[in-house]
Design an enzyme around this catalytic site. Structure first.
Site, PDB file in Angstrom:
ATOM      1  N   LYS A 173      21.577 -13.239  30.142  1.00  0.00           N
ATOM      2  CA  LYS A 173      20.875 -14.144  29.224  1.00  0.00           C
ATOM      3  C   LYS A 173      21.045 -15.609  29.601  1.00  0.00           C
ATOM      4  CE  LYS A 173      21.879 -11.019  25.341  1.00  0.00           C
ATOM      5  NZ  LYS A 173      22.873 -10.217  26.085  1.00  0.00           N
ATOM      6  N   HIS A 234      30.173  -6.275  20.012  1.00  0.00           N
ATOM      7  CA  HIS A 234      29.113  -5.758  19.148  1.00  0.00           C
ATOM      8  C   HIS A 234      29.397  -4.319  18.698  1.00  0.00           C
ATOM      9  CE1 HIS A 234      25.741  -8.628  20.726  1.00  0.00           C
ATOM     10  NE2 HIS A 234      26.374  -9.116  19.676  1.00  0.00           N
ATOM     11  N   TYR A 235      29.028  -4.037  17.458  1.00  0.00           N
ATOM     12  CA  TYR A 235      28.992  -2.662  16.975  1.00  0.00           C
ATOM     13  C   TYR A 235      27.852  -2.581  15.965  1.00  0.00           C
ATOM     14  CZ  TYR A 235      30.418   2.004  15.710  1.00  0.00           C
ATOM     15  OH  TYR A 235      30.440   3.363  15.537  1.00  0.00           O
ATOM     16  N   SER A 238      24.637  -2.633  22.569  1.00  0.00           N
ATOM     17  CA  SER A 238      23.368  -2.287  23.220  1.00  0.00           C
ATOM     18  C   SER A 238      23.565  -1.241  24.306  1.00  0.00           C
ATOM     19  CB  SER A 238      22.714  -3.541  23.812  1.00  0.00           C
ATOM     20  OG  SER A 238      23.603  -4.193  24.695  1.00  0.00           O
ATOM     21  N   TYR A 239      24.783  -1.090  24.807  1.00  0.00           N
ATOM     22  CA  TYR A 239      25.091  -0.007  25.747  1.00  0.00           C
ATOM     23  C   TYR A 239      26.546   0.406  25.535  1.00  0.00           C
ATOM     24  CZ  TYR A 239      26.779  -4.037  28.514  1.00  0.00           C
ATOM     25  OH  TYR A 239      27.411  -5.191  28.927  1.00  0.00           O
ATOM     26  N   TYR A 240      26.804   1.691  25.746  1.00  0.00           N
ATOM     27  CA  TYR A 240      28.107   2.254  25.386  1.00  0.00           C
ATOM     28  C   TYR A 240      29.080   2.291  26.562  1.00  0.00           C
ATOM     29  CZ  TYR A 240      25.980   3.317  20.945  1.00  0.00           C
ATOM     30  OH  TYR A 240      25.357   3.198  19.723  1.00  0.00           O
ATOM     31  N   HIS A 241      29.399   1.112  27.030  1.00  0.00           N
ATOM     32  CA  HIS A 241      30.522   0.883  27.943  1.00  0.00           C
ATOM     33  C   HIS A 241      31.177  -0.373  27.399  1.00  0.00           C
ATOM     34  CE1 HIS A 241      32.641   0.953  31.906  1.00  0.00           C
ATOM     35  NE2 HIS A 241      32.888  -0.296  31.498  1.00  0.00           N
ATOM     36  N   HIS A 243      32.490  -3.750  26.389  1.00  0.00           N
ATOM     37  CA  HIS A 243      32.323  -5.078  26.972  1.00  0.00           C
ATOM     38  C   HIS A 243      32.524  -6.133  25.894  1.00  0.00           C
ATOM     39  CE1 HIS A 243      28.390  -3.751  25.463  1.00  0.00           C
ATOM     40  NE2 HIS A 243      28.075  -5.023  25.291  1.00  0.00           N
TER      41      HIS A 243
END
Length: 310
Positions: A173, A234-235, A238-241, A243
């Site tokens: 971003k 974030h929870y 946007s992706y499940y690894h 970070h």
């Protein structure tokens, strides 16, 4: 290794066949488009165009009669994601950042389509019965671009810090030059941590190290002192690894990603784990988490079906 349909230059982008506008966001000065880049109409692509931060030095030329994008520069391409910068004319600062997802799946299209949001109360039972299976069902290909970075296949020239536990690099971003909108991401090497729900007391040293190294990196490279960063998780992510987002504390462009119920400050996460008992399930396994999901989000459909609301 990028997909064969991923654009590398302006000629590739000119092959884009527009289908519809998925979303337009005046806050981030961005627009998301759906179409195709490949001769195969089944291979869909999402192109998100975002206006880069304005440079005061170009103010005298802001209202010049320039055309649309006349030149692009490939910044990075890994797996299904490609990032380019574009210019509306010559002899000027880059005007837009262009993010391309190709091939784009139905999940990507849902994510980038404008939709209403619904608040969800995720109890430990809902996590166990609905959310955890939802996360487990994601194929490894969804985070292949993360694996490419962690395994040294892509984006190695961008790394700001790397050790056996995690690495730090600029987030896609960021325009890589405007310090007031500085945006970095920390990717951990531990593949067993998929989300906030997996964090336990034993992860405190890892989280503290991430916090310390992020501060050290921005201090040494950009001269930003203590208190200049906002670090959060974030929870749902946007992706499940697992970070961690690292942004300039004065950055407001990502405000939608810093909302209550989605962003959890790294300092607060560490504090909660520190007061947690050493035995049994940790606080993030026991607590109810409240957050919002888009009305078209597949996880929301699953949760509503579990509750008998679908």
């Amino acid at each position: 290794m990028s997909h064969s349909a991923a654009p590398k230059d302006l000629a590739d982008l000119q092959r884009f066949r527009f289908e519809k506008v998925l979303n337009e966001d005046p806050l981030t000065h961005s627009i998301a488009l759906l179409g195709t880049l490949s001769k195969d109409p089944e291979v869909q692509a999402i192109i998100r165009i975002e206006k880069t931060a304005l440079d005061a030095s170009v103010a005298p030329r802001l209202f010049a009669e320039d055309g649309l994008v006349q030149r692009v520069h490939l910044e990075e391409s890994t797996d299904i994601y490609t990032w380019l910068f574009g210019w509306f004319g010559e002899n000027r600062e880059r005007d837009v950042k262009i993010n391309v997802i190709c091939p784009a799946t139905e999940i990507h299209i849902r994510k980038y389509t404008k939709q209403a949001h619904v608040m969800v109360r995720e109890t430990p039972e809902i996590y166990r019965d609905v959310v955890k299976p939802y996360i487990a069902a994601f194929p490894p290909s969804r985070t292949q671009w993360v694996e490419n970075i962690l395994q040294g296949i892509s984006e190695q020239s961008k790394l700001l810090y790397s050790d056996s536990d995690f690495l730090i690099l600029p987030d896609m971003k960021w325009d890589l030059k405007t310090i007031s909108s500085l945006y970095l991401v920390v990717l951990v090497q531990d593949r067993t941590i998929r989300s906030l729900r997996d964090l336990k007391k034993s992860h405190i040293p890892l989280l503290k190290s991430i916090h310390a190294q992020a501060e050290k990196v921005v201090s040494q490279k950009w001269g930003l002192g203590p208190g200049s960063l906002r670090m959060y998780v974030h929870y749902q992510p946007s992706y499940y690894h697992f970070h961690v987002h690292v942004v300039n504390a004065n950055y407001e462009g990502g405000m939608l990603g810093m909302t209550v119920g989605q962003a959890h400050l790294l300092d607060d996460i560490i504090s909660l784990l520190e007061i947690d008992p050493s035995e049994g399930d940790g606080v993030f396994q026991r607590m109810t988490l409240t957050y919002s999901l888009g009305s078209r989000h597949k996880l929301l459909e699953n949760i509503q079906a579990h509750a008998g609301l679908a």
